[in-house]
Design an enzyme around this catalytic site. Structure first.
Site, PDB file in Angstrom:
ATOM      1  N   LYS A 192      59.174  69.116 104.374  1.00 38.14           N
ATOM      2  CA  LYS A 192      58.431  70.065 105.207  1.00 38.14           C
ATOM      3  C   LYS A 192      59.382  71.067 105.836  1.00 38.14           C
ATOM      4  CE  LYS A 192      56.948  69.374 109.538  1.00 38.14           C
ATOM      5  NZ  LYS A 192      57.228  70.638 110.298  1.00 38.14           N
ATOM      6  N   ASP A 201      54.772  74.608 106.423  1.00 41.06           N
ATOM      7  CA  ASP A 201      53.924  74.345 107.583  1.00 41.06           C
ATOM      8  C   ASP A 201      54.022  75.499 108.577  1.00 41.06           C
ATOM      9  OD1 ASP A 201      52.242  73.000 109.333  1.00 41.06           O
ATOM     10  OD2 ASP A 201      53.876  71.830 110.223  1.00 41.06           O
ATOM     11  N   LEU A 202      53.332  76.593 108.266  1.00 39.95           N
ATOM     12  CA  LEU A 202      53.368  77.778 109.126  1.00 39.95           C
ATOM     13  C   LEU A 202      52.128  77.910 110.007  1.00 39.95           C
ATOM     14  CD1 LEU A 202      54.875  80.406 106.659  1.00 39.95           C
ATOM     15  CD2 LEU A 202      56.060  78.977 108.343  1.00 39.95           C
ATOM     16  N   LYS A 203      51.132  77.082 109.778  1.00 44.33           N
ATOM     17  CA  LYS A 203      49.928  77.053 110.611  1.00 44.33           C
ATOM     18  C   LYS A 203      49.371  78.461 110.834  1.00 44.33           C
ATOM     19  CE  LYS A 203      51.167  72.774 113.017  1.00 44.33           C
ATOM     20  NZ  LYS A 203      52.521  72.555 112.459  1.00 44.33           N
ATOM     21  N   LEU A 204      49.062  79.138 109.751  1.00 45.12           N
ATOM     22  CA  LEU A 204      48.562  80.511 109.834  1.00 45.12           C
ATOM     23  C   LEU A 204      47.268  80.568 110.642  1.00 45.12           C
ATOM     24  CD1 LEU A 204      49.166  81.481 106.100  1.00 45.12           C
ATOM     25  CD2 LEU A 204      50.658  81.941 108.064  1.00 45.12           C
ATOM     26  N   ASP A 213      44.963  83.891 112.243  1.00 45.18           N
ATOM     27  CA  ASP A 213      44.786  85.297 112.604  1.00 45.18           C
ATOM     28  C   ASP A 213      43.447  85.740 112.040  1.00 45.18           C
ATOM     29  OD1 ASP A 213      45.347  88.108 113.254  1.00 45.18           O
ATOM     30  OD2 ASP A 213      47.452  87.495 113.308  1.00 45.18           O
ATOM     31  N   ILE A 214      43.167  87.033 112.072  1.00 46.44           N
ATOM     32  CA  ILE A 214      41.929  87.515 111.478  1.00 46.44           C
ATOM     33  C   ILE A 214      41.989  87.287 109.965  1.00 46.44           C
ATOM     34  CG2 ILE A 214      41.572  89.195 113.319  1.00 46.44           C
ATOM     35  CD1 ILE A 214      42.497  91.367 111.357  1.00 46.44           C
ATOM     36  N   ASN A 239      41.661  88.970 107.167  1.00 40.20           N
ATOM     37  CA  ASN A 239      42.440  89.847 106.300  1.00 40.20           C
ATOM     38  C   ASN A 239      43.938  89.626 106.460  1.00 40.20           C
ATOM     39  OD1 ASN A 239      42.524  92.268 104.433  1.00 40.20           O
ATOM     40  ND2 ASN A 239      43.727  93.036 106.157  1.00 40.20           N
ATOM     41  N   THR A 277      48.847  66.917 117.071  1.00 40.03           N
ATOM     42  CA  THR A 277      49.085  65.564 117.548  1.00 40.03           C
ATOM     43  C   THR A 277      49.740  65.527 118.922  1.00 40.03           C
ATOM     44  OG1 THR A 277      51.138  65.492 116.266  1.00 40.03           O
ATOM     45  CG2 THR A 277      49.176  64.525 115.256  1.00 40.03           C
ATOM     46  N   GLY A 279      59.779  63.188 110.894  1.00 38.80           N
ATOM     47  CA  GLY A 279      60.928  64.051 111.123  1.00 38.80           C
ATOM     48  C   GLY A 279      62.067  63.322 111.803  1.00 38.80           C
ATOM     49  N   ARG A 280      62.085  63.368 113.139  1.00 37.72           N
ATOM     50  CA  ARG A 280      63.226  62.866 113.908  1.00 37.72           C
ATOM     51  C   ARG A 280      63.593  61.402 113.646  1.00 37.72           C
ATOM     52  NH1 ARG A 280      60.979  65.538 119.363  1.00 37.72           N
ATOM     53  NH2 ARG A 280      59.093  65.313 118.101  1.00 37.72           N
TER      54      ARG A 280
END
Length: 242
Positions: free
Chosen positions: A42, A68-71, A73-74, A76, A130, A220-221
């Site tokens: 990731k 994992d950018l978690k887009l 927005d509107i 378009n 989370t 991760g950690r």
């Protein structure tokens, strides 16, 4: 399109190792150390924003990545962002389910148009982070609690063409009951027995997440900060295979 880990019809649970660093050299080192124990790596906002997308591309050229950018927005803008990211060929890509149905439908359409047949990433909608709990949700106006919000967003996401969801392990059973076996469920907030929870509020062990129906867990950690990341990753992979 799905990317559940299955063999002969039986669900298995795969390990995604989160390379949460700003350093390309550190990311490469961890990627080498975890080796085959990690089915995917990731890369998130911290790495992409600090190291740049050229560094993301370098990692993606060698290993399957969960981008994992978690887009959010509107519609378009999200669609345009996905098309701009398509050269990276991520295996998985995240956006926020709270962006709504129109945004998620636009994301799915952009993926279908921008990626070659068979190379489209698994689109994952993030339900509730989370790090959030009932009290945190109430503070932003969601009064009926975490489980209700996860179920609500999960149903909207599947209707909108998402391949799966990112959710807490504590909502896995709820989502399997509501949505069936098809959606790919990816579960962060996983901590081996005895590990610190850090900033996570809703956690489970790898074995518990597997039993609850996770297709993939994200760790991760507990791996990257271990004295021997390779051994830590191998131990979790063995627990999942157990």
């Amino acid at each position: 399109m799905t990317d559940g880990v299955q063999t002969d019809g039986a669900r298995r649970t795969g390990l995604i190792v989160a390379l949460d660093t700003q350093s390309p050299a550190q990311a490469r080192q961890w990627a080498t150390q975890v080796g085959a124990a990690a089915g995917m790596l990731k890369l998130g906002m911290e790495f992409a924003y600090a190291a740049g997308f050229g560094a993301v591309a370098e990692v993606a050229a060698a290993r399957p990545i969960f981008l994992d950018l978690k887009l959010h927005d509107i519609p378009n803008t999200v669609a345009s962002a996905i098309k701009a990211l398509s050269y990276l060929r991520p295996r998985m890509l995240t956006l926020h389910a709270s962006g709504g149905q129109a945004m998620m439908e636009a994301a799915r359409k952009a993926c279908d148009e921008a990626f070659p047949q068979g190379a489209r990433p698994v689109l994952l909608a993030v339900t509730v982070l989370t790090s959030m709990d009932d009290q945190g949700l109430a503070a932003i106006g969601v009064a009926d609690g975490t489980a209700a919000q996860v179920g609500r967003l999960g149903r909207i996401a599947v209707r909108s063409g998402m391949d799966g969801l990112v959710c807490s392990a504590q909502e896995l059973t709820l989502l399997r009951d509501a949505l069936g076996e098809t959606p790919v469920l990816v579960t962060p907030g996983i901590r081996p027995a005895g590990a610190s929870k850090g900033d996570q509020k809703r956690v489970m062990t790898p074995a518990q997440a597997r039993a609850a129906g996770a297709d993939w867990i994200v760790v991760g950690r507990p791996i990257t900060q271990a004295a021997d990341p390779g051994a830590a990753a191998a131990a979790i992979a063995a627990e999942l295979a157990g």
